[in-house]
Design a protein around this motif. Structure first.
Motif, PDB file in Angstrom:
ATOM      1  N   UNK A  67       0.849  -1.176   0.000  1.00 12.40           N
ATOM      2  CA  UNK A  67       0.000   0.000   0.000  1.00 12.40           C
ATOM      3  C   UNK A  67       0.891   1.234   0.000  1.00 12.40           C
ATOM      4  N   UNK A  68       0.351   2.359  -0.474  1.00 12.50           N
ATOM      5  CA  UNK A  68       1.096   3.615  -0.425  1.00 12.50           C
ATOM      6  C   UNK A  68       0.357   4.681   0.374  1.00 12.50           C
ATOM      7  N   UNK A  69      -0.941   4.805   0.172  1.00 13.31           N
ATOM      8  CA  UNK A  69      -1.697   5.832   0.882  1.00 13.31           C
ATOM      9  C   UNK A  69      -3.169   5.460   0.883  1.00 13.31           C
ATOM     10  N   UNK A  70      -3.962   6.200   1.637  1.00 16.13           N
ATOM     11  CA  UNK A  70      -5.385   5.874   1.761  1.00 16.13           C
ATOM     12  C   UNK A  70      -6.193   7.132   2.017  1.00 16.13           C
ATOM     13  N   UNK A  77     -19.187   4.954   2.014  1.00 13.91           N
ATOM     14  CA  UNK A  77     -18.641   3.732   2.589  1.00 13.91           C
ATOM     15  C   UNK A  77     -17.471   3.188   1.810  1.00 13.91           C
ATOM     16  N   UNK A  78     -16.691   4.094   1.190  1.00 10.79           N
ATOM     17  CA  UNK A  78     -15.561   3.685   0.365  1.00 10.79           C
ATOM     18  C   UNK A  78     -14.246   4.064   1.037  1.00 10.79           C
ATOM     19  N   UNK A  79     -13.241   3.237   0.805  1.00  8.26           N
ATOM     20  CA  UNK A  79     -11.866   3.544   1.160  1.00  8.26           C
ATOM     21  C   UNK A  79     -11.049   3.440  -0.120  1.00  8.26           C
ATOM     22  N   UNK A  80     -10.371   4.526  -0.493  1.00  8.63           N
ATOM     23  CA  UNK A  80      -9.499   4.504  -1.663  1.00  8.63           C
ATOM     24  C   UNK A  80      -8.068   4.254  -1.191  1.00  8.63           C
ATOM     25  N   UNK A  99     -10.645   1.100  -5.165  1.00  4.13           N
ATOM     26  CA  UNK A  99     -11.822   1.479  -4.369  1.00  4.13           C
ATOM     27  C   UNK A  99     -12.302   0.243  -3.596  1.00  4.13           C
ATOM     28  N   UNK A 100     -12.299   0.359  -2.269  1.00  5.16           N
ATOM     29  CA  UNK A 100     -12.613  -0.754  -1.385  1.00  5.16           C
ATOM     30  C   UNK A 100     -13.878  -0.432  -0.597  1.00  5.16           C
ATOM     31  N   UNK A 101     -14.733  -1.426  -0.414  1.00  7.03           N
ATOM     32  CA  UNK A 101     -15.917  -1.259   0.430  1.00  7.03           C
ATOM     33  C   UNK A 101     -15.518  -1.476   1.882  1.00  7.03           C
ATOM     34  N   UNK A 110     -10.673  -0.719  -9.686  1.00  6.54           N
ATOM     35  CA  UNK A 110      -9.383  -0.031  -9.638  1.00  6.54           C
ATOM     36  C   UNK A 110      -9.214   0.842 -10.878  1.00  6.54           C
ATOM     37  N   UNK A 111      -8.403   1.866 -10.711  1.00  7.34           N
ATOM     38  CA  UNK A 111      -8.032   2.741 -11.824  1.00  7.34           C
ATOM     39  C   UNK A 111      -6.515   2.809 -11.897  1.00  7.34           C
TER      40      UNK A 111
END
Length: 342
Positions: A67-70, A77-80, A99-101, A110-111
């Motif tokens: 991971x790099x950042x969040x 209800x999203x976590x990028x 994009x995580x629930x 994902x992008x």
């Protein structure tokens, strides 16, 4: 439990008050009182950071890279979560934004932004319900841009048409390379930009953070709301976040063989935007250890720092942790609550 308000500061559990600012006997009484007031404000707003608790495991993220950042987007209800993979040449990296629930850790989509960079430092802004990403696109001469989050893979040349890419009107490059360093404060009104001479590596011994109005940036204003210059390498900076007058840094080198580097341990620092001082630091030596008090393969790297607002107006910090070796990595996000009040 007492929660921090927008105007309050967050504090690590172990206080490490920095040295007083410089000033000689000739300092005017009014200025001296102002300094005293600043320091009084620091102390009166202290709260403590609690122990990390699991927030979400993200098992579906690629196991080959950290991971790099969040960035949390609670309205949906999203976590990028950002990662980096190989770019189009040996000297570039492609940014992956996932994009995580939050409710179950499921990876929704994902992008990929080809040659976008390492992915350390990005922001997500909702516009009419559509997520827009702020970041520095390295393959475009380090332009700071805003673009729609749309799953898929994109190159810079096609991002105007396919992602509605907008180049931010104010560009602060200082004649040197810098990471994708934008994060908003907890209120979403102030953009914090981090400047660090990345190509200098260990020879770069400091970095500077600036605060600017989000709306002013879009109109090209260069007005700063203050800056803070802090030491670097060491510590290894893994993320940053701002709440009110507090600038937090997640620091610490990757631990291997189950052992942290004593010269660069995992910790959260708290600095005052008003005084520029280090006002608190708490180390987290057991971050993300499993039930046997181990890290997978003896490896951990803390990565990314964000802010979560609770339903009652409280604030906690979110931090990412990747454990395990290449191809075996596991990713989780931990939450550090704020408790107590001085």
């Amino acid at each position: 439990m007492q929660h921090v308000t927008r105007r309050a500061l967050l504090l690590g559990g172990a206080l490490a008050l920095g040295a007083a600012g410089a000033g000689g006997p000739a300092l005017a009484d009014a200025a001296a009182r102002g300094t005293d007031r600043d320091r009084t404000a620091e102390r009166s707003a202290f709260v403590r950071l609690g122990d990390p608790a699991p927030f979400v495991d993200i098992g579906a993220l690629a196991a080959r890279t950290t991971m790099q950042d969040l960035v949390l987007v609670p309205e949906n209800g999203w976590l990028f979560v950002s990662q980096a993979v190989a770019g189009s040449n040996d000297s570039s990296e492609t940014t992956v934004i996932n994009r995580v629930r939050v409710s179950d850790g499921v990876l929704l989509d994902s992008m990929q932004l080809v040659d976008g960079g390492h992915g350390l430092g990005f922001e997500v802004q909702l516009r009419s319900g559509q997520p827009w990403v702020w970041m520095t696109w390295h393959g475009s001469d380090d332009d700071v841009v805003r673009l729609r989050y749309v799953p898929g893979s994109y190159r810079y040349a096609e991002a105007d048409d396919r992602l509605g890419l907008e180049r931010i009107a104010f560009q602060h490059k200082e004649g040197r390379d810098r990471e994708a360093v934008y994060h908003f404060d907890a209120a979403g009104q102030v953009a914090v930009e981090r400047h660090f001479h990345f190509s200098a590596g260990a020879e770069a011994t400091s970095e500077t953070y600036y605060r600017r109005s989000v709306s002013a940036l879009l109109t090209g204003s260069s007005t700063s709301r203050g800056s803070v210059t802090l030491p670097a390498t060491p510590p290894t900076v893994q993320g940053f976040a701002t709440v009110g007058d507090s600038l937090f840094r997640l620091v610490g080198a990757t631990a291997t063989n189950g052992v942290q580097d004593a010269r660069d341990p995992m910790a959260i620092e708290q600095h005052s935007w008003t005084t520029g001082r280090l006002v608190a630091k708490r180390q987290y030596p057991d971050l993300a250890r499993d039930g046997d008090a181990r890290w997978k393969d003896g490896i951990i790297e803390p990565q990314g720092l964000g802010v979560r607002r609770t339903a009652d107006g409280g604030i906690s910090l979110l931090l990412g942790a990747t454990t395990g070796g290449t191809g075996r990595r596991e990713h989780q996000v931990l939450e550090i609550p704020t408790t107590g009040s001085a």
